[in-house]
Motif scaffolding. Structure first.
Motif, short mmCIF file in Angstrom:
data_model
loop_
_atom_site.label_atom_id
_atom_site.label_comp_id
_atom_site.label_asym_id
_atom_site.label_seq_id
_atom_site.Cartn_x
_atom_site.Cartn_y
_atom_site.Cartn_z
N MET A 14 0.84 -1.20 0.00
CA MET A 14 0.00 0.00 0.00
C MET A 14 0.87 1.25 0.00
N PRO A 15 0.44 2.31 -0.72
CA PRO A 15 1.21 3.55 -0.70
C PRO A 15 1.05 4.25 0.64
N LEU A 16 1.98 5.15 0.92
CA LEU A 16 1.90 5.94 2.15
C LEU A 16 0.71 6.89 2.06
N SER A 17 0.06 7.12 3.19
CA SER A 17 -1.14 7.94 3.19
C SER A 17 -0.81 9.41 2.97
N GLU A 18 -1.78 10.14 2.45
CA GLU A 18 -1.61 11.57 2.22
C GLU A 18 -1.39 12.30 3.55
N GLU A 19 -2.08 11.85 4.61
CA GLU A 19 -1.94 12.48 5.91
C GLU A 19 -0.51 12.34 6.43
N PHE A 20 0.07 11.14 6.28
CA PHE A 20 1.44 10.92 6.75
C PHE A 20 2.43 11.78 5.98
N LEU A 21 2.32 11.80 4.65
CA LEU A 21 3.27 12.57 3.83
C LEU A 21 3.15 14.06 4.08
N THR A 22 1.93 14.54 4.30
CA THR A 22 1.75 15.96 4.60
C THR A 22 2.41 16.32 5.93
N GLU A 23 2.25 15.46 6.93
CA GLU A 23 2.89 15.70 8.23
C GLU A 23 4.41 15.61 8.11
N LEU A 24 4.90 14.68 7.28
CA LEU A 24 6.34 14.54 7.06
C LEU A 24 6.91 15.82 6.46
N ARG A 25 6.21 16.38 5.47
CA ARG A 25 6.67 17.62 4.85
C ARG A 25 6.64 18.77 5.86
N TYR A 26 5.60 18.82 6.68
CA TYR A 26 5.48 19.89 7.67
C TYR A 26 6.63 19.85 8.68
N ARG A 27 7.04 18.65 9.07
CA ARG A 27 8.10 18.51 10.08
C ARG A 27 9.51 18.64 9.49
N ASN A 28 9.62 18.56 8.18
CA ASN A 28 10.95 18.60 7.54
C ASN A 28 10.95 19.68 6.46
N SER A 29 11.12 20.92 6.87
CA SER A 29 11.15 22.00 5.89
C SER A 29 12.39 21.87 5.03
N ILE A 30 12.28 22.27 3.78
CA ILE A 30 13.40 22.13 2.84
C ILE A 30 14.61 22.92 3.32
N GLU A 31 14.40 24.08 3.92
CA GLU A 31 15.53 24.90 4.38
C GLU A 31 16.26 24.22 5.54
N THR A 32 15.51 23.65 6.48
CA THR A 32 16.14 22.99 7.63
C THR A 32 16.95 21.78 7.20
N ILE A 33 16.39 20.97 6.32
CA ILE A 33 17.07 19.75 5.88
C ILE A 33 18.30 20.08 5.05
N VAL A 34 18.15 20.95 4.06
CA VAL A 34 19.26 21.26 3.16
C VAL A 34 20.39 21.96 3.89
N SER A 35 20.07 22.79 4.88
CA SER A 35 21.10 23.57 5.58
C SER A 35 22.08 22.68 6.35
N SER A 36 21.70 21.42 6.61
CA SER A 36 22.63 20.51 7.29
C SER A 36 23.65 19.93 6.31
N TYR A 37 23.45 20.18 5.01
CA TYR A 37 24.38 19.70 3.99
C TYR A 37 25.03 20.83 3.20
N VAL A 38 24.34 21.97 3.10
CA VAL A 38 24.78 23.06 2.23
C VAL A 38 24.81 24.36 3.03
N ASN A 39 25.85 25.16 2.82
CA ASN A 39 25.94 26.48 3.44
C ASN A 39 25.05 27.44 2.65
N LEU A 40 23.92 27.82 3.22
CA LEU A 40 22.91 28.60 2.51
C LEU A 40 23.04 30.09 2.80
#
Length: 587
Positions: free
Chosen positions: A1-27
């Motif tokens: 079964m695919p991952l639910s829309e509710e789970f993926l939406t919460e995952l995106r909310y908890r992992n902002s692109i800026e927070t995640i990328v900044s641990s790898y790239v000097n922004l």
């Protein structure tokens, strides 16, 4: 079964692109723009851009892009579900237990367990009677027991089934053992231990997992000096660095790039805990990008033999495109770092390290060895090549400094060297200009692996991209569509698939990249983000949509007319009539 829309939406909310990328790239933030040097290709001017408003990223230099899951897939070399799991663990969001297919993760975990047990087996063998000679060899190389234990060194016994039998006794399946590449199938199909009678070096990734092995032949025996694990589902040698799992924690401000396992281990034992190696393969751009995440300077110290010099030149070429400073350490007498430290000690090596020249100084030194500088003819040949080398320096001050050094060394006029260097630069500049002019006046439409149809239907493909961009950014426009465009109207298969996916999402009134990330490859996600983040004005959106629909219908009609000779008359007439009815209803 695919991952639910509710789970993926919460995952995106908890992992902002800026927070995640900044641990790898000097922004760097400039107003609403967030940019940095791309971690996926070498560059010196930032072209890597974040879009926090839709939680996406895109590099205008190499075309990589996507959502936060895509970023983790690319940067960590993971599949979709592994990337989701990493983000869920990082943000404390439990993975749903709803029976989704997690086969890839289970296989990866099995292979890691096989490698961990294999490393334990090899290390224990080193302590047995049959591993005594291997242990004595390591001690002769002046490695301490602590160092042997720290790097997990071991011995593969002179047997073709000792490891296989051991792993099977631990409950591992033979096909998985073969897939891990610690056992191979012979010509008759019978499995055998891939490493036997060798000193073993486990290769450990940044998370502490044993992902591969290198095996050195015992002294005095014939055969390949080293045998290494081939690429597997958990290991790609071009994307990994030996001992980076340790060196990433160094307090030094640079990393030392050595040639082999023993060089690295000896350097660490001598206190140079910033040493790494490139795993017996030609140094790659992926490895340079990986090192660039942990340092701003690389000191290349490969072997002094002919092969080592070629490897040094290749490493310099790869590293020169990065934003890291490059220095090259030369060891006289043809010694490698391990030999030098054993003979002269760590302090002498540190002095060499501190005096390592930059890449230009190394290249000039290498050129100098080719010619007899006591003869005028040798000087002229050397200076001609040196002028070509200096002409590649982009900074005038650097060209002036090195011209002065050459003039003093060879007792010639500095002005003459600068003049020849400038003439060489002008010739190169003119040649590059003519090349660009030719490309501009006679452009070639490149083959596009994602939308190959674009070459034949460029106008339709551009209209399709505009329609997709408008729908992604202005979901209300779906009402304006009102059936005026159907998936079969799209002339590129990729755009058709994206259109169907976007339409399905817009049934709920919104478009979310994270919800479609699992349906497309990372390369396709990059293209989708590029389309989504094109500049569009809402005031003109309805008119632009109408124009694009008209263009798409016209191109479709032209395509059908052009296929008249390939279709039955009735079939062709019916298709053309159907399209014209659609055009009439959409106008």
């Amino acid at each position: 079964m695919p991952l639910s829309e509710e789970f993926l939406t919460e995952l995106r909310y908890r992992n902002s692109i800026e927070t995640i990328v900044s641990s790898y790239v000097n922004l760097h933030r400039r107003g609403n723009m967030i940019t940095g040097l791309c971690p996926f290709h070498n560059e010196k001017t930032p072209s890597f851009t974040l879009y926090p408003e839709n939680n996406s990223f895109y590099c205008f230099g190499c075309g990589v892009g996507g959502d936060v899951i895509t970023f983790i897939r690319d940067i960590e070399n993971l599949d979709y579900m592994e990337a989701v799991r990493l983000l869920s663990d990082r943000s404390g969001l439990p993975m749903p237990d709803d029976g989704f297919d997690d086969g890839a993760r289970r296989l990866r975990q099995t292979l890691l367990e096989i490698n961990r047990e294999t490393a334990r087996f090899f290390h224990n063998e080193l302590k047995t009677q049959r591993g005594r000679k291997a242990y004595e060899y390591l001690k002769d190389r002046r490695l301490t027991d602590d160092t042997i234990r720290h790097f997990g060194l071991g011995y593969s016994p002179d047997s073709f089934d000792a490891l296989l039998n051991h792993l099977k006794s631990k409950g591992f399946r033979e096909p998985d053992i073969v897939l891990a590449n610690v056992v191979a199938n012979g010509k008759t199909g019978k499995p055998y231990d891939r490493f036997h009678n060798r000193i073993m070096f486990p290769i450990i990734d940044l998370r502490g997992n044993v992902i591969a092995f290198g095996g050195r032949i015992m002294p005095g025996l014939e055969g390949a000096k080293y045998i290494n694990t081939a690429d597997t589902p958990i290991y790609k040698k071009s994307r990994n660095i030996y001992a980076l799992n340790v060196a990433k924690n160094t307090k030094e401000n640079n990393l030392i790039l050595a040639e082999g396992y023993m060089d690295v281990i000896s350097l660490h034992q001598a206190g140079f805990t910033n040493a790494v190696a490139s795993l017996g393969t030609a140094f790659t751009q992926e490895q340079a990008l990986l090192l660039g995440r942990y340092c701003k300077e690389i000191v290349v110290t490969l072997d002094a033999d002919e092969a080592g010099q070629k490897a040094t030149e290749k490493a310099i070429r790869v590293l020169s495109g990065s934003n890291m400073r490059v220095r090259v350490l030369r060891i006289d007498g043809g010694k490698d770092p391990d030999e030098y430290i054993r003979e002269f000690g760590p302090d002498r090596f540190r002095a060499l390290l501190e005096g390592a020249g930059n890449e230009i100084e190394y290249k000039l030194f290498t050129l100098r060895q080719k010619y007899d500088l006591t003869a005028d003819s040798g000087k002229m040949l050397y200076l001609n090549e040196a002028a070509i080398l200096l002409s590649e320096l982009p900074v005038a001050i650097a060209r002036d400094i090195y011209s002065g050094k050459l003039a003093k060394e060879l007792e010639v006029s500095k002005e003459a060297i600068l003049k020849q260097t400038e003439q060489t630069r002008q010739r190169k500049t003119k040649a590059e200009y003519n090349k660009r002019l030719k490309e501009f006046t006679a452009p070639k439409i490149k083959q596009d692996a994602i939308t190959p149809e674009k070459r034949e239907h460029p106008r339709a493909a551009c209209a399709e991209e505009a329609i997709l961009c408008l729908l992604m950014n202005f979901p209300d426009l779906k009402k304006e569509m009102n059936g005026r465009v159907q998936p079969e109207d799209f002339m590129t298969g990729f755009h058709r698939k994206v259109f169907e996916t976007v339409e399905k999402q817009l049934e709920n009134g919104v478009f979310d990249l994270t919800l479609i990330s699992g349906e497309f490859s990372t390369q396709e996600m990059g293209r989708i983000v590029a389309i989504q983040n094109k500049t569009v004005a809402k005031a003109n959106a309805i008119n632009e949509l109408a124009d694009c629909i008209r263009i798409l219908k016209d191109e479709k009609e032209n395509s059908i007319i052009g296929k008249a000779s390939e279709m039955e008359t009735d079939q062709w007439a019916e298709a053309l009539q159907k399209l014209r009815r659609q055009k009439g209803s959409s106008s």
